[in-house]
Design a protein around this motif. Structure first.
Motif, PDB file in Angstrom:
ATOM      1  N   ARG B 219      78.769  39.928  -2.502  1.00 30.55           N
ATOM      2  CA  ARG B 219      78.192  38.834  -3.281  1.00 30.55           C
ATOM      3  C   ARG B 219      78.202  37.547  -2.461  1.00 30.55           C
ATOM      4  O   ARG B 219      77.230  36.803  -2.437  1.00 30.55           O
ATOM      5  CB  ARG B 219      78.993  38.671  -4.572  1.00 30.55           C
ATOM      6  N   ILE B 220      79.294  37.304  -1.775  1.00 27.00           N
ATOM      7  CA  ILE B 220      79.407  36.062  -0.996  1.00 27.00           C
ATOM      8  C   ILE B 220      78.362  36.029   0.122  1.00 27.00           C
ATOM      9  O   ILE B 220      77.663  35.030   0.298  1.00 27.00           O
ATOM     10  CB  ILE B 220      80.841  35.937  -0.442  1.00 27.00           C
ATOM     11  N   TYR B 221      78.235  37.127   0.846  1.00 27.03           N
ATOM     12  CA  TYR B 221      77.240  37.151   1.928  1.00 27.03           C
ATOM     13  C   TYR B 221      75.814  37.052   1.373  1.00 27.03           C
ATOM     14  O   TYR B 221      74.938  36.488   2.008  1.00 27.03           O
ATOM     15  CB  TYR B 221      77.399  38.403   2.786  1.00 27.03           C
ATOM     16  N   HIS B 222      75.617  37.618   0.182  1.00 26.45           N
ATOM     17  CA  HIS B 222      74.285  37.494  -0.415  1.00 26.45           C
ATOM     18  C   HIS B 222      74.009  36.039  -0.782  1.00 26.45           C
ATOM     19  O   HIS B 222      72.895  35.539  -0.591  1.00 26.45           O
ATOM     20  CB  HIS B 222      74.151  38.393  -1.642  1.00 26.45           C
ATOM     21  N   HIS B 223      75.025  35.347  -1.265  1.00 31.45           N
ATOM     22  CA  HIS B 223      74.855  33.922  -1.568  1.00 31.45           C
ATOM     23  C   HIS B 223      74.500  33.146  -0.301  1.00 31.45           C
ATOM     24  O   HIS B 223      73.615  32.293  -0.312  1.00 31.45           O
ATOM     25  CB  HIS B 223      76.135  33.351  -2.194  1.00 31.45           C
ATOM     26  N   PHE B 224      75.198  33.427   0.797  1.00 28.72           N
ATOM     27  CA  PHE B 224      74.855  32.777   2.078  1.00 28.72           C
ATOM     28  C   PHE B 224      73.386  33.011   2.413  1.00 28.72           C
ATOM     29  O   PHE B 224      72.664  32.099   2.788  1.00 28.72           O
ATOM     30  CB  PHE B 224      75.719  33.350   3.216  1.00 28.72           C
ATOM     31  N   PRO B 273      73.023  37.407   6.518  1.00 26.57           N
ATOM     32  CA  PRO B 273      72.479  38.706   6.938  1.00 26.57           C
ATOM     33  C   PRO B 273      73.425  39.477   7.859  1.00 26.57           C
ATOM     34  O   PRO B 273      73.525  40.701   7.757  1.00 26.57           O
ATOM     35  CB  PRO B 273      71.192  38.322   7.670  1.00 26.57           C
ATOM     36  N   ALA B 274      74.146  38.745   8.750  1.00 28.43           N
ATOM     37  CA  ALA B 274      75.083  39.452   9.637  1.00 28.43           C
ATOM     38  C   ALA B 274      76.168  40.133   8.798  1.00 28.43           C
ATOM     39  O   ALA B 274      76.492  41.307   9.015  1.00 28.43           O
ATOM     40  CB  ALA B 274      75.709  38.478  10.629  1.00 28.43           C
ATOM     41  N   GLY B 275      76.698  39.387   7.815  1.00 29.68           N
ATOM     42  CA  GLY B 275      77.740  39.954   6.954  1.00 29.68           C
ATOM     43  C   GLY B 275      77.223  41.135   6.159  1.00 29.68           C
ATOM     44  O   GLY B 275      77.874  42.180   6.067  1.00 29.68           O
ATOM     45  N   LEU B 276      76.032  40.974   5.573  1.00 27.77           N
ATOM     46  CA  LEU B 276      75.473  42.061   4.766  1.00 27.77           C
ATOM     47  C   LEU B 276      75.219  43.301   5.614  1.00 27.77           C
ATOM     48  O   LEU B 276      75.438  44.432   5.179  1.00 27.77           O
ATOM     49  CB  LEU B 276      74.172  41.603   4.088  1.00 27.77           C
ATOM     50  N   TYR B 277      74.774  43.058   6.856  1.00 28.74           N
ATOM     51  CA  TYR B 277      74.508  44.203   7.730  1.00 28.74           C
ATOM     52  C   TYR B 277      75.814  44.941   8.051  1.00 28.74           C
ATOM     53  O   TYR B 277      75.887  46.166   7.952  1.00 28.74           O
ATOM     54  CB  TYR B 277      73.822  43.753   9.024  1.00 28.74           C
ATOM     55  N   LEU B 278      76.839  44.185   8.405  1.00 33.69           N
ATOM     56  CA  LEU B 278      78.123  44.821   8.731  1.00 33.69           C
ATOM     57  C   LEU B 278      78.684  45.576   7.519  1.00 33.69           C
ATOM     58  O   LEU B 278      79.186  46.691   7.649  1.00 33.69           O
ATOM     59  CB  LEU B 278      79.134  43.781   9.220  1.00 33.69           C
ATOM     60  N   LEU B 279      78.552  44.977   6.342  1.00 29.31           N
ATOM     61  CA  LEU B 279      79.031  45.659   5.131  1.00 29.31           C
ATOM     62  C   LEU B 279      78.230  46.933   4.870  1.00 29.31           C
ATOM     63  O   LEU B 279      78.774  47.951   4.455  1.00 29.31           O
ATOM     64  CB  LEU B 279      78.938  44.736   3.919  1.00 29.31           C
ATOM     65  N   ALA B 301      67.432  41.700   9.688  1.00 28.36           N
ATOM     66  CA  ALA B 301      67.176  41.329  11.088  1.00 28.36           C
ATOM     67  C   ALA B 301      66.157  40.204  11.166  1.00 28.36           C
ATOM     68  O   ALA B 301      66.307  39.261  11.951  1.00 28.36           O
ATOM     69  CB  ALA B 301      66.686  42.555  11.861  1.00 28.36           C
ATOM     70  N   MET B 302      65.115  40.282  10.332  1.00 27.39           N
ATOM     71  CA  MET B 302      64.078  39.249  10.360  1.00 27.39           C
ATOM     72  C   MET B 302      64.638  37.893   9.932  1.00 27.39           C
ATOM     73  O   MET B 302      64.312  36.858  10.535  1.00 27.39           O
ATOM     74  CB  MET B 302      62.915  39.636   9.433  1.00 27.39           C
ATOM     75  N   LEU B 303      65.460  37.893   8.920  1.00 35.44           N
ATOM     76  CA  LEU B 303      66.049  36.625   8.473  1.00 35.44           C
ATOM     77  C   LEU B 303      66.967  36.068   9.562  1.00 35.44           C
ATOM     78  O   LEU B 303      66.926  34.876   9.883  1.00 35.44           O
ATOM     79  CB  LEU B 303      66.850  36.838   7.180  1.00 35.44           C
ATOM     80  N   PHE B 304      67.765  36.950  10.141  1.00 33.81           N
ATOM     81  CA  PHE B 304      68.702  36.536  11.186  1.00 33.81           C
ATOM     82  C   PHE B 304      67.930  35.986  12.381  1.00 33.81           C
ATOM     83  O   PHE B 304      68.254  34.915  12.915  1.00 33.81           O
ATOM     84  CB  PHE B 304      69.558  37.747  11.593  1.00 33.81           C
ATOM     85  N   LEU B 305      66.879  36.698  12.784  1.00 27.78           N
ATOM     86  CA  LEU B 305      66.100  36.278  13.959  1.00 27.78           C
ATOM     87  C   LEU B 305      65.355  34.976  13.688  1.00 27.78           C
ATOM     88  O   LEU B 305      65.212  34.130  14.576  1.00 27.78           O
ATOM     89  CB  LEU B 305      65.107  37.375  14.352  1.00 27.78           C
TER      90      LEU B 305
END
Lengths: 464, 369
Positions: B219-224, B273-279, B301-305
């Motif tokens: 939830r926290i990473y989604h909020h970010f 996105p980095a957190g969500l990907y790792l999770l 990846a698109m959001l991160f890039l």
């Protein structure tokens, strides 16, 4: 796993009562081992299929309406048991039930307000968020944090008891026998409802047609060992809580989802297409638990609940599709009943139905006249096709036979003396309080109250 | 869609909802189960609605007495994830592009690569090769005129909005049985539920993410991610007002509002996105739709890039790398915009509408036979 060191407290079982005892003892500073016979997924015995616990409370709990005073709780208990209860233990259970919400909350167990279909229990019962397995997960998490050793697939195969004094338990663990020594024993491993051979002792061949609502691990082995070791029995060995289930249910562990609530809305016939009991005797929650025994007494332990289109959407949906047909003759064919007999039974029933105002929320005035057995409420003609049926089997929830305990949850020996270091909690001793009948959520109340008492007693003994 | 053959995922979702509706122990966990209880049977549209209402928090799986290895094999988050991902393709406009959801990673990678290449080529072809590597003191419009940028991205953006709106309209009509639904109060309820990610709380326990114990991390990473995205959107909007209303032209100073909002949002779009990907890598695959995993990864990846290239551009805007970085950044943003109606981005829109419907149905106490 090191079996050389003795534990302060050995807990046999892994459900609500076992965990309440283990957590209480561990919080008192004891080393505790929990011996669960089932694999991890099936841990917790009948607790995994429960959903709420009944407790007296002052009405301030956020998820409950209330208050539910002790006197009212006691009245409810006396009513369902018809006095077959140990008054002292019953009052103790109810008084101690007031502490449960707070205690469970401390262990991380979460509650939710009752929603669709269970609103009527909002005053008396606290509902676990996510049901019994969700509650168990929280208790196991708590046990892990407290450093309690939990072994799965570790059934107790023998108990070494000397003059009513527990010495050690033999378990079968990872393919070999191991001795688990302890200063005190808490037996919290349920009844024998999944032990078909044992049920056959009382029910004969009929037991082969019983559906067991819980896991196959509720075999009552420890119960039998305790009786053999001179512990005083309690409860009628022939009795069990049994409800009507869909006959297509799995043999074991179908839990809540295979029950059927259609009975009051239609009629129930046996293998010979004959009715055998008043389907409208009382409201469904009050008669829910008599139909298992009624069906168990019918030939081949099979029955069929039949409704027509008027009532088909009046009861909780079920997991197996209804068997339906445009005519009663065709329905009988699908159920392998004698069509002529079924048509006659329903024609006789329809002819006996007196006019009235149908209302399933009260004891209404829709009844039959001159029919044996009668249907005393909610009697409506069965004449609007298509017709629907569900096959029924007796579904065994729990057995009443157990061990006698005192107000410390300590087992009593056959001579009436309390055991030095053996305690019992949960279904294995529920018969002390619930001699017969059933009250929604009381099994969890007894388990938690006596689990905590047993944990307290065992830890006090172990530390002295 | 061929109605004669029901997709396997819908057959399975129907089986599960029938079991769940007879059990109902999970009704306190989220909106899916109370919504389910309003029904006795489950048509395809009902299942698509329930699937989009599911936030895949996993609480009902760890709490389920019928989860595998039980013979009922009830896995609501996993099966509804599959139904949900397939529903995006089913409702996609225009329908011939629905295949984009099936090879989402590939499609988005291609779109983005082509985008980047097109900008590099465009800068060189329209201006001259020198402009790509020249120093422009942070003035992007030397490389690509403002009007050209607005025309290109405006068109793509409008197309994406159109495609999303038309896809969502089909979904909305389908789940409401052709009737209109919603209402203002339900809309606001859904705004609140989305903003708080109310149903990613597992009814109070949190999500099953890194292991089988509930935690708030997803939830926290989604909020970010979400608020990062919204801040970036706000940054662009403020910059548009600056440009057209006040005539203040980019580049803006580091302390100016578009840069501050964009930077904060950009940080969110790096962390989230980095957190969500790792999770997602740690999550038990049984809770997810592994067949569409690339859709999730591609969007993250698109959001991160987008954020990463945006930061690179900002930090190096005074150097000779600006031209190339601008091409890369614009290419990524173009890829993001173009793929919006055909990728994971739509999950928020579908879920929002499902929440509106849920809020409206709860208000009217609507039970469907």
């Amino acid at each position: 796993m090191n079996f050389n060191e003795p534990f302060d407290v050995v807990v046999a079982g892994g459900g609500n009562a076992a965990l309440c005892a283990a957590i209480t003892a561990a919080r008192a500073g004891c080393s505790v081992i929990v011996l669960e016979g089932a694999p991890e997924f099936y841990r917790g015995g009948n607790t995994r299929h429960t959903r709420n616990l009944r407790c007296s409370h002052d009405g301030t709990a956020p998820t409950m309406s209330g208050p539910y005073e002790q006197a009212e709780f006691l009245d409810d208990l006396y009513r369902v048991t018809a006095g077959q209860t140990d008054k002292l233990l019953a009052e103790l259970t109810i008084a101690k039930s007031r502490e449960l919400l707070g205690w469970m909350d401390e262990q991380g167990v979460r509650f939710q307000p009752p929603l669709g279909g269970t609103l009527s229990l909002g005053k008396t019962n606290a509902f676990f968020l996510g049901g019994g397995r969700g509650m168990l997960n929280m208790l196991y998490r708590r046990a892990e944090k407290l450093g309690i050793t939990v072994l799965y697939e570790a059934p107790v195969t023998a108990l070494q008891i000397e003059d009513g004094y527990f010495v050690s338990a033999t378990i079968n663990y990872q393919g070999r026998p191991q001795q688990v020594r302890g200063k005190a024993l808490v037996a919290a491993c349920g009844g024998f409802e999944a032990n078909i051979e044992w049920l056959r002792e009382y029910w004969g061949d009929a037991a082969d047609n019983f559906v067991i609502r819980g896991t196959p691990y509720n075999r009552g082995d420890v119960l039998r060992m305790l009786h053999a070791a001179n512990v005083m029995p309690v409860g009628d060995p022939t009795q069990c809580h049994a409800v009507a289930l869909d006959a297509r249910s799995p043999k074991f562990d179908g839990g809540i989802a295979t029950r059927l609530d259609s009975i009051v809305f239609g009629i129930v016939v046996n293998r010979d297409a004959q009715r055998f009991y008043d389907e409208g005797e009382d409201t469904w929650p009050k008669r829910y638990a008599i139909w298992g025994r009624l069906i168990a007494q019918q030939p081949d332990q099979i029955a069929y609940t039949i409704v027509d289109s008027k009532s088909f959407h009046s009861f909780m949906p079920s997991i197996f599709p209804a068997i339906s047909a445009p005519t009663l003759g065709e329905l009988a064919g699908k159920l392998t009943l004698d069509p002529a007999a079924l048509q006659k039974t329903i024609a006789d029933f329809n002819a006996a139905v007196r006019p009235g105002t149908f209302d399933y929320t009260i004891l209404d005035d829709c009844r039959t006249e001159g029919l044996t057995p009668p249907k005393t409420h909610w009697a409506q003609t069965i004449d609007k096709p298509p017709y629907y049926a569900y096959p029924l089997r007796p579904g065994i929830t729990f057995t009443y036979l157990g061990v006698r305990v005192n107000a410390e949850s300590r087992m009593l020996l056959n001579d009436g003396k309390p055991s030095g270091n053996m305690f019992a909690a949960g279904e294995i001793m529920a018969g002390n309080v619930l001699g017969k009948g059933y009250l929604a959520g009381i099994g969890m109340t007894i388990g938690a109250v006596f689990g905590r008492l047993a944990g307290q007693g065992a830890s006090t003994h172990a530390r002295n | 869609m061929n109605l004669a053959v029901r997709p396997e995922s819908l057959v399975e979702a129907d089986r599960l909802m029938t079991i769940c509706n007879a059990c109902r122990y999970c009704e306190g966990l989220c909106a899916v189960f109370p919504a389910m209880e309003m029904r006795r049977t489950f048509a395809d549209a009902d299942l698509n609605y329930l699937a989009n209402l599911c936030h895949q928090c996993g609480a009902c799986y760890t709490d389920c007495q019928y989860a595998p290895p039980h013979e009922f094999k009830v896995n609501v988050p996993g099966v509804l994830a599959k139904v949900r991902n397939e529903s995006y393709a089913q409702y996609a406009w225009p329908h011939f592009l629905s295949g984009a959801f099936e090879r989402n990673g590939l499609v988005i990678t291609l779109l983005t690569s082509v985008g980047v290449a097109a900008f590099i080529f465009g800068f060189v072809a329209v201006k001259d090769p020198a402009v790509l590597f020249g120093r422009h003191a942070g003035d992007f419009y030397k490389v690509m005129p403002h009007n050209a940028m607005v025309a290109l991205f405006g068109t793509v953006f409008l197309y994406s909005i159109l495609a999303c709106v038309l896809s969502l309209r089909t979904f909305w009509r389908d789940i409401n049985g052709g009737k209109s639904g919603g209402g203002f109060a339900a809309f606001w309820q859904a705004v609140g539920d989305s903003a708080h990610l109310r149903y990613l709380h597992g009814g109070g326990g949190g999500c099953t993410s890194e292991d089988d114990k509930p935690s708030p991390s997803r939830r926290i990473y989604h909020h970010f991610t979400f608020y990062g995205f919204m801040l970036c959107f706000a940054s662009t909007s403020v910059a548009t007002v600056y440009h057209y209303v006040f005539g203040w032209k980019a580049p803006y100073a580091y302390y100016d509002l578009p840069v501050v909002l964009g930077s904060l949002g950009g940080i969110g779009l790096l962390i989230g996105p980095a957190g969500l990907y790792l999770l997602s890598r740690q999550r038990d695959p049984v809770l997810t739709d592994t067949a569409h995993r690339d859709m999730n990864t591609a969007f993250l990846a698109m959001l991160f890039l987008t954020s990463l290239t945006g930061f690179a551009l900002m930090l190096l805007r005074d150097t000779g790398a600006m031209g190339m970085l601008l091409a890369i950044h614009l290419g990524v943003v173009l890829g993001l915009f173009l793929s919006m109606p055909y990728g994971k981005f739509v999950h928020g829109l579908y879920r929002f509408l499902a929440l509106v419907k849920y809020a409206a149905d709860v208000r009217t106490g609507k039970f469907v036979d």
